[in-house]
Design an enzyme around this catalytic site. Structure first.
Site, PDB file in Angstrom:
ATOM      1  CD1 TRP A 320       9.070  35.964  29.399  1.00  0.00           C
ATOM      2  CD2 TRP A 320       9.646  35.551  31.526  1.00  0.00           C
ATOM      3  NE1 TRP A 320       7.941  36.077  30.171  1.00  0.00           N
ATOM      4  CE2 TRP A 320       8.262  35.833  31.473  1.00  0.00           C
ATOM      5  CE3 TRP A 320      10.231  35.251  32.758  1.00  0.00           C
ATOM      6  CZ2 TRP A 320       7.456  35.828  32.625  1.00  0.00           C
ATOM      7  CZ3 TRP A 320       9.438  35.259  33.903  1.00  0.00           C
ATOM      8  CH2 TRP A 320       8.071  35.533  33.818  1.00  0.00           C
ATOM      9  CG  HIS A 321      13.624  35.558  34.630  1.00  0.00           C
ATOM     10  ND1 HIS A 321      13.579  34.362  33.960  1.00  0.00           N
ATOM     11  CD2 HIS A 321      12.923  35.360  35.777  1.00  0.00           C
ATOM     12  CE1 HIS A 321      12.894  33.475  34.679  1.00  0.00           C
ATOM     13  NE2 HIS A 321      12.483  34.063  35.779  1.00  0.00           N
ATOM     14  N   GLY A 322      14.849  39.332  32.139  1.00  0.00           N
ATOM     15  CA  GLY A 322      15.408  40.674  32.075  1.00  0.00           C
ATOM     16  C   GLY A 322      16.307  40.867  30.869  1.00  0.00           C
TER      17      GLY A 322
END
Length: 386
Positions: A320-322
């Site tokens: 989700w962060h990257g």
């Protein structure tokens, strides 16, 4: 348009709030919606139509929950939102990995045009899913007017970098927040915004320049002390950057009469990784808990299944962060420590002085941030080996 830019501070912000405070109450939502659309369109003029189209579908879908096939409409809404996030954020990552695999077997690369990433898609996707699920579960009734629904999704203070605001947290304020529109909230909101702006500009940006110099340096020129100093610089940069943006969003929301949830609570004094995730990016960790971990079975399953669920949730959190393997490793790394703490580490910690626990947890977090910041897995390993 970032909150610390001159355009936002000197043009958008004063124009928006002058209009917001001068207009009669019945027009405030319309003005907030107009300002939020202008804010998003400035940064993503094409993607605003993708966002609007998905919001229209959500608005229609939740009205079918009282019909004969509510679960079908629920899944259609979830699949649409997850599908858009998956396509825009991860298709480049997927194609690059497929091409790496094809190259290893001597095949030519598969072609797929590069996909641009809509700003804020990770945050507003989770907010949209919370709306659909909260209405489906009967936590809150759906919003009556499309404009209010769109405002919930696109409200500019928290659109780009959070906090992740769930529908049930501000449902009433979307339709009536007159009690919150007072001088105290305006002043407290302005103070909170200024605090966050100071964190971002005076601390995070300065530390970020130092961290960038280390992570961008030739690895052969890095001493052990400089490598660790760069990791510590980044550890504090990401905290002051992210918590600064959260402070600014909370402050702006309060000035508008909205009460956004807190997102950080002194995470670097945590005595375990479990505690760290109760203090770091609180709105993400609680979202993952309530909308993913608990539906997977939560704590009501066997230990093996529980450990698998924890790891799954944190690998997804990393993605989700990257869209990179460094983020996957970062998520798996935190998931590993959460599993180990459930298995035996928390019992071991109870025999250790609190200061040692805080120092150990901080060290674990710093190592994790190296993977989070590095451009490649080799780069992260090189920093840690320096």
């Amino acid at each position: 348009m970032v909150f610390s830019s001159n355009l936002f501070l000197l043009v958008f912000l004063p124009l928006f709030f002058v209009g917001y405070y001068l207009l009669p109450y019945k027009w405030k939502n319309g003005w907030a919606l107009l300002g939020s659309l202008a804010f998003y369109t400035w940064g993503a003029p094409l993607f605003v139509f993708v966002l609007l189209g998905s919001v229209v579908f959500d608005f229609i879908a939740v009205r079918q929950f009282k019909g004969d096939n509510p679960k079908i409409w629920l899944w259609l809404a979830i699949l649409l939102n997850v599908g858009l996030l998956g396509y825009f954020k991860y298709v480049n990552f997927f194609v690059d990995n497929v091409n790496t695999l094809l190259g290893a077997f001597g095949f030519s690369d598969a072609y797929w045009p590069k996909v641009l990433l809509p700003i804020g898609i990770s945050f507003f996707t989770f907010q949209k899913i919370s709306y659909v699920l909260d209405v489906y579960r009967g936590v809150k009734a759906p919003l009556k007017y499309f404009g209010d629904h769109l405002l919930f999704v696109i409200l500019f203070p928290q659109l780009i970098a959070g906090p992740i605001v769930r529908y049930n947290e501000i449902a009433e304020e979307l339709t009536d927040r007159r009690d919150n529109l007072n001088a105290d909230n305006r002043l407290l909101g302005l103070f909170r915004f200024a605090l966050g702006l100071g964190k971002k500009v005076l601390i995070a940006n300065v530390l970020g320049a130092e961290a960038d110099a280390v992570f961008g340096a030739d690895i052969s020129a890095l001493s052990t002390s400089k490598a660790w100093l760069g990791a510590i610089f980044y550890t504090f940069q990401i905290y002051f950057d992210f918590s600064g943006y959260s402070d600014m969003a909370i402050g702006l929301g309060r000035m508008m009469g909205f009460t956004f949830p807190e997102n950080f609570n002194n995470p670097y004094i945590s005595k375990s990784i479990t505690e760290f995730w109760r203090r770091w990016h609180i709105t993400l960790s609680t979202w993952m808990r309530d909308y993913l971990y608990i539906p997977l079975g939560g704590n009501r399953v066997s230990n093996i299944r529980l450990y698998a669920n924890l790891w799954t949730v944190f690998i997804i959190s990393g993605l989700w962060h990257g869209a990179a393997w460094t983020f996957v490793i970062w998520g798996a790394y935190h998931g590993m420590f959460l599993v180990l703490e459930r298995m035996f580490l928390l019992k071991l910690y109870n025999r250790i002085p609190n200061l040692i626990r805080v120092m150990f947890t901080f060290l674990v977090v710093v190592v994790g941030w190296v993977f989070f910041r590095a451009e490649t897995l080799n780069g992260a390993v090189n920093i840690l080996e320096s």
